[in-house]
Design a protein around this motif. Structure first.
Motif, PDB file in Angstrom:
ATOM      1  N   ARG A   1      33.706  31.138  42.900  1.00 34.89           N
ATOM      2  CA  ARG A   1      32.809  30.347  42.055  1.00 34.89           C
ATOM      3  C   ARG A   1      32.687  30.951  40.661  1.00 34.89           C
ATOM      4  O   ARG A   1      32.676  32.167  40.494  1.00 34.89           O
ATOM      5  N   GLN A   2      32.566  30.095  39.675  1.00 38.06           N
ATOM      6  CA  GLN A   2      32.556  30.521  38.278  1.00 38.06           C
ATOM      7  C   GLN A   2      31.363  31.421  37.946  1.00 38.06           C
ATOM      8  O   GLN A   2      31.480  32.372  37.176  1.00 38.06           O
ATOM      9  N   LYS A   3      30.201  31.141  38.533  1.00 35.38           N
ATOM     10  CA  LYS A   3      29.016  31.935  38.222  1.00 35.38           C
ATOM     11  C   LYS A   3      29.179  33.382  38.691  1.00 35.38           C
ATOM     12  O   LYS A   3      28.706  34.318  38.034  1.00 35.38           O
ATOM     13  N   PHE A   4      29.849  33.580  39.833  1.00 34.60           N
ATOM     14  CA  PHE A   4      30.112  34.932  40.330  1.00 34.60           C
ATOM     15  C   PHE A   4      31.067  35.659  39.390  1.00 34.60           C
ATOM     16  O   PHE A   4      30.862  36.831  39.049  1.00 34.60           O
ATOM     17  N   LYS A   5      32.083  34.954  38.930  1.00 34.99           N
ATOM     18  CA  LYS A   5      33.033  35.565  37.993  1.00 34.99           C
ATOM     19  C   LYS A   5      32.343  35.905  36.671  1.00 34.99           C
ATOM     20  O   LYS A   5      32.618  36.958  36.077  1.00 34.99           O
ATOM     21  N   MET A   6      31.439  35.046  36.225  1.00 33.87           N
ATOM     22  CA  MET A   6      30.717  35.307  34.981  1.00 33.87           C
ATOM     23  C   MET A   6      29.810  36.525  35.111  1.00 33.87           C
ATOM     24  O   MET A   6      29.613  37.274  34.153  1.00 33.87           O
TER      25      MET A   6
ATOM     26  N   VAL B   1      29.773  49.795  38.684  1.00 27.73           N
ATOM     27  CA  VAL B   1      29.272  48.756  39.575  1.00 27.73           C
ATOM     28  C   VAL B   1      30.451  48.192  40.362  1.00 27.73           C
ATOM     29  O   VAL B   1      31.428  47.715  39.778  1.00 27.73           O
ATOM     30  N   PHE B   2      30.341  48.242  41.694  1.00 27.24           N
ATOM     31  CA  PHE B   2      31.452  47.822  42.558  1.00 27.24           C
ATOM     32  C   PHE B   2      31.134  46.494  43.224  1.00 27.24           C
ATOM     33  O   PHE B   2      30.115  46.353  43.908  1.00 27.24           O
ATOM     34  N   PHE B   3      32.031  45.517  43.000  1.00 22.38           N
ATOM     35  CA  PHE B   3      31.875  44.192  43.575  1.00 22.38           C
ATOM     36  C   PHE B   3      32.881  43.985  44.709  1.00 22.38           C
ATOM     37  O   PHE B   3      34.012  44.454  44.647  1.00 22.38           O
ATOM     38  N   LEU B   4      32.438  43.235  45.708  1.00 25.06           N
ATOM     39  CA  LEU B   4      33.280  42.884  46.846  1.00 25.06           C
ATOM     40  C   LEU B   4      33.899  41.513  46.608  1.00 25.06           C
ATOM     41  O   LEU B   4      33.180  40.534  46.403  1.00 25.06           O
ATOM     42  N   LEU B   5      35.231  41.448  46.633  1.00 24.85           N
ATOM     43  CA  LEU B   5      35.914  40.169  46.460  1.00 24.85           C
ATOM     44  C   LEU B   5      36.580  39.691  47.734  1.00 24.85           C
ATOM     45  O   LEU B   5      37.001  38.540  47.828  1.00 24.85           O
ATOM     46  N   GLY B   6      36.696  40.584  48.701  1.00 25.88           N
ATOM     47  CA  GLY B   6      37.320  40.210  49.972  1.00 25.88           C
ATOM     48  C   GLY B   6      36.275  39.717  50.961  1.00 25.88           C
ATOM     49  O   GLY B   6      35.155  39.342  50.592  1.00 25.88           O
ATOM     50  N   GLU B   7      36.633  39.717  52.230  1.00 30.05           N
ATOM     51  CA  GLU B   7      35.739  39.236  53.274  1.00 30.05           C
ATOM     52  C   GLU B   7      34.582  40.191  53.475  1.00 30.05           C
ATOM     53  O   GLU B   7      34.768  41.392  53.600  1.00 30.05           O
ATOM     54  N   ALA B   8      33.359  39.639  53.524  1.00 32.61           N
ATOM     55  CA  ALA B   8      32.187  40.460  53.812  1.00 32.61           C
ATOM     56  C   ALA B   8      32.148  40.789  55.294  1.00 32.61           C
ATOM     57  O   ALA B   8      32.734  40.088  56.119  1.00 32.61           O
ATOM     58  N   ALA B   9      31.449  41.869  55.622  1.00 30.10           N
ATOM     59  CA  ALA B   9      31.389  42.309  57.019  1.00 30.10           C
ATOM     60  C   ALA B   9      30.538  41.377  57.873  1.00 30.10           C
ATOM     61  O   ALA B   9      30.755  41.252  59.076  1.00 30.10           O
ATOM     62  N   THR B  10      29.542  40.724  57.256  1.00 26.47           N
ATOM     63  CA  THR B  10      28.679  39.804  57.996  1.00 26.47           C
ATOM     64  C   THR B  10      28.637  38.448  57.303  1.00 26.47           C
ATOM     65  O   THR B  10      28.862  38.337  56.100  1.00 26.47           O
ATOM     66  N   PHE B  11      28.310  37.429  58.064  1.00 28.92           N
ATOM     67  CA  PHE B  11      28.230  36.076  57.504  1.00 28.92           C
ATOM     68  C   PHE B  11      27.112  35.999  56.470  1.00 28.92           C
ATOM     69  O   PHE B  11      27.228  35.328  55.446  1.00 28.92           O
TER      70      PHE B  11
ATOM     71  N   LYS C   1      42.836  43.697  44.520  1.00 21.37           N
ATOM     72  CA  LYS C   1      42.932  44.369  43.216  1.00 21.37           C
ATOM     73  C   LYS C   1      43.359  43.367  42.136  1.00 21.37           C
ATOM     74  O   LYS C   1      42.788  43.324  41.045  1.00 21.37           O
ATOM     75  N   LYS C   2      44.348  42.562  42.446  1.00 20.39           N
ATOM     76  CA  LYS C   2      44.850  41.586  41.485  1.00 20.39           C
ATOM     77  C   LYS C   2      43.772  40.571  41.115  1.00 20.39           C
ATOM     78  O   LYS C   2      43.637  40.186  39.947  1.00 20.39           O
ATOM     79  N   ARG C   3      42.971  40.153  42.093  1.00 23.97           N
ATOM     80  CA  ARG C   3      41.915  39.168  41.841  1.00 23.97           C
ATOM     81  C   ARG C   3      40.884  39.701  40.856  1.00 23.97           C
ATOM     82  O   ARG C   3      40.459  39.001  39.944  1.00 23.97           O
ATOM     83  N   LEU C   4      40.478  40.965  41.037  1.00 23.22           N
ATOM     84  CA  LEU C   4      39.487  41.526  40.119  1.00 23.22           C
ATOM     85  C   LEU C   4      40.070  41.685  38.722  1.00 23.22           C
ATOM     86  O   LEU C   4      39.397  41.408  37.723  1.00 23.22           O
ATOM     87  N   GLU C   5      41.310  42.118  38.645  1.00 24.52           N
ATOM     88  CA  GLU C   5      41.951  42.302  37.340  1.00 24.52           C
ATOM     89  C   GLU C   5      42.095  40.983  36.595  1.00 24.52           C
ATOM     90  O   GLU C   5      42.002  40.942  35.363  1.00 24.52           O
ATOM     91  N   GLU C   6      42.293  39.885  37.329  1.00 21.58           N
ATOM     92  CA  GLU C   6      42.380  38.567  36.694  1.00 21.58           C
ATOM     93  C   GLU C   6      41.026  38.131  36.139  1.00 21.58           C
ATOM     94  O   GLU C   6      40.954  37.418  35.133  1.00 21.58           O
ATOM     95  N   ILE C   7      39.938  38.575  36.773  1.00 17.63           N
ATOM     96  CA  ILE C   7      38.594  38.228  36.295  1.00 17.63           C
ATOM     97  C   ILE C   7      38.220  39.054  35.077  1.00 17.63           C
ATOM     98  O   ILE C   7      37.695  38.532  34.087  1.00 17.63           O
ATOM     99  N   THR C   8      38.511  40.360  35.116  1.00 14.08           N
ATOM    100  CA  THR C   8      38.085  41.259  34.035  1.00 14.08           C
ATOM    101  C   THR C   8      39.094  41.368  32.901  1.00 14.08           C
ATOM    102  O   THR C   8      38.755  41.853  31.816  1.00 14.08           O
TER     103      THR C   8
ATOM    104  N   GLY D   1      34.064  48.264  39.159  1.00 13.52           N
ATOM    105  CA  GLY D   1      35.047  48.731  40.129  1.00 13.52           C
ATOM    106  C   GLY D   1      35.156  47.748  41.277  1.00 13.52           C
ATOM    107  O   GLY D   1      34.395  46.770  41.360  1.00 13.52           O
ATOM    108  N   LEU D   2      36.089  47.999  42.177  1.00 16.22           N
ATOM    109  CA  LEU D   2      36.330  47.094  43.302  1.00 16.22           C
ATOM    110  C   LEU D   2      35.909  47.744  44.614  1.00 16.22           C
ATOM    111  O   LEU D   2      36.332  48.855  44.927  1.00 16.22           O
ATOM    112  N   LEU D   3      35.061  47.043  45.340  1.00 14.45           N
ATOM    113  CA  LEU D   3      34.696  47.453  46.695  1.00 14.45           C
ATOM    114  C   LEU D   3      35.681  46.778  47.645  1.00 14.45           C
ATOM    115  O   LEU D   3      35.585  45.581  47.903  1.00 14.45           O
TER     116      LEU D   3
END
Length: 408
Positions: A236-241, A218-228, A271-278, A253-255
């Protein structure tokens, strides 16, 4: 020999070849004696990348190119042809990119010659296996089985939650101005906690997947999305949970965001942000909008020590972009080196079925799975978490439940 699962060694010293007592063959312009001989087209000894005139011919139930003489045990140089497809040689050649900067399917040899939906490299490998078995009946080939590895791309894990006050206000305003009363009501119910967010389908996904031995990424996007519309506050904590919940059962995985694909430092930050969450090293990645800008993007992944990439697919077309259904190592054509990055080929995305009926979807997927099954490869399809939302067609829920985990 990843496809056949046997170990091989190479030598350019004739005396070593002659002295070897086990199975052996020669690969070159001419045979050296009575050994098993496969004739070379010459691509593997060339340097640089140049336009090649390729003539694709019918070869029994499949196709072949780079024909060789009758001296060869096979009528085509499958090593050169396989290298051409796996290295993505054609993507290094000058071509017109699409609006996202991607290599368009219409430029590919597989599309032009109508073999895109065949894992031709794997088919050639099994033809080679038949030759080896005939000449060297004592070779022990391992038993391989088809693997199923579905992938989820979670660009928009929430439709209404975790958007923040500003994004929610914009959403309410848009719904009101377009007189979307039902959506206004649904948005309010979700935000107040009276209703589940329609895009948060991860509990359903995990409940099906955790009972299976089949892999799921499952790939999550942590950077800027393409659209608003797709964007949310990823701090936010709920997203990290949510990420941690999925990571407890299957691979996360990381998108990589679109803006990061050309910027190494942004890739590194995401990459660092996702590794800090997982609290785990990131092993798998996917490029936003399936953009693979060769060779730069893959070089960045190698430098970041990412092990696997899942971007080798055409978004709106069905088929094997690299001509294979077996994961393979990225070969850097410019530097002429084999890298440790494993490229995971995918057969399709659900976006490629936008105009297809449920019957057509099932027919195509079953046909592609059968093609992969015949060569004991890996079948992968990219779903979106929104494919399983309650207000969408049930076809993808059925495919995910009944076909991706059918062996369990």
């Amino acid at each position: 020999m990843r496809i056949l699962g046997i170990e091989v060694s190479f030598t350019s010293v004739i005396e070593e070849l002659i002295a070897h007592n086990g199975p052996k063959l020669s690969y070159g312009k001419q045979p050296m004696g009575n050994e098993l001989f496969l004739q070379s087209h010459g691509l593997l000894t060339e340097q640089g990348v140049e336009s090649i005139d390729i003539s694709v011919k019918q070869w029994q139930e499949t196709i072949g190119f780079f024909p060789v003489s009758e001296k060869s045990a096979l009528p085509f140089d499958i090593f050169s042809a396989g290298f051409y497809l796996l290295s993505r040689y054609e993507e290094y050649l000058p071509h017109v990119k699409d609006e996202r900067g991607r290599y368009p399917v219409s430029e590919s040899l597989g599309y032009k010659e109508k073999f895109l939906q065949e894992p031709v490299v794997d088919i050639w490998a099994y033809k080679f296996k038949q030759v080896l078995q005939k000449h060297f009946p004592d070779i022990d080939f391992p038993n391989k089985k088809m693997q199923i590895h579905p992938v989820i791309k979670a660009v928009e894990p929430f439709a209404y939650q975790q958007k923040g006050i500003f994004r929610s206000f914009i959403g309410y305003t848009s719904d009101f101005l377009k007189f979307k009363i039902r959506q206004l009501t649904r948005r309010t119910q979700v935000i107040l906690g009276f209703r589940r967010d329609p895009h948060n389908t991860f509990k359903w996904i995990i409940n099906r997947a955790k009972r299976s031995k089949n892999k799921l990424s499952v790939f999550f996007l942590l950077g800027e999305a393409a659209t608003f519309k797709e964007s949310l506050n990823t701090h936010r904590q709920k997203f990290k949970m949510l990420i941690k919940y999925v990571n407890d059962y299957k691979e996360v995985g990381l998108l990589f965001s679109y803006s990061s694909l050309h910027e190494y430092e942004i890739l590194k930050t995401e990459k660092k942000r996702l590794e800090e969450i997982t609290n785990r090293s990131l092993l798998s990645s996917m490029g936003s909008h399936y953009l693979v800008n060769l060779p730069d993007f893959y070089r960045h992944l190698v430098e970041l020590e990412i092990k696997k990439d899942f971007t080798m697919v055409y978004k709106n077309d069905i088929g094997f972009r690299a001509g294979t259904c077996t994961p393979f190592l990225f070969y850097d054509l410019d530097y002429e080196i084999k890298t440790p990055l494993v490229v995971h080929p995918l057969a399709m995305t659900t976006a490629a079925f936008n105009d297809k009926s449920e019957m057509e979807v099932n027919k195509i997927i079953e046909s592609m799975m059968y093609s992969v099954h015949k060569v004991n490869g890996t079948f992968s399809i990219i779903f979106s978490n929104t494919d399983f939302s309650p207000n969408t067609s049930k076809v993808w829920k059925k495919v995910f439940s009944e076909k991706m985990f059918q062996n369990d």
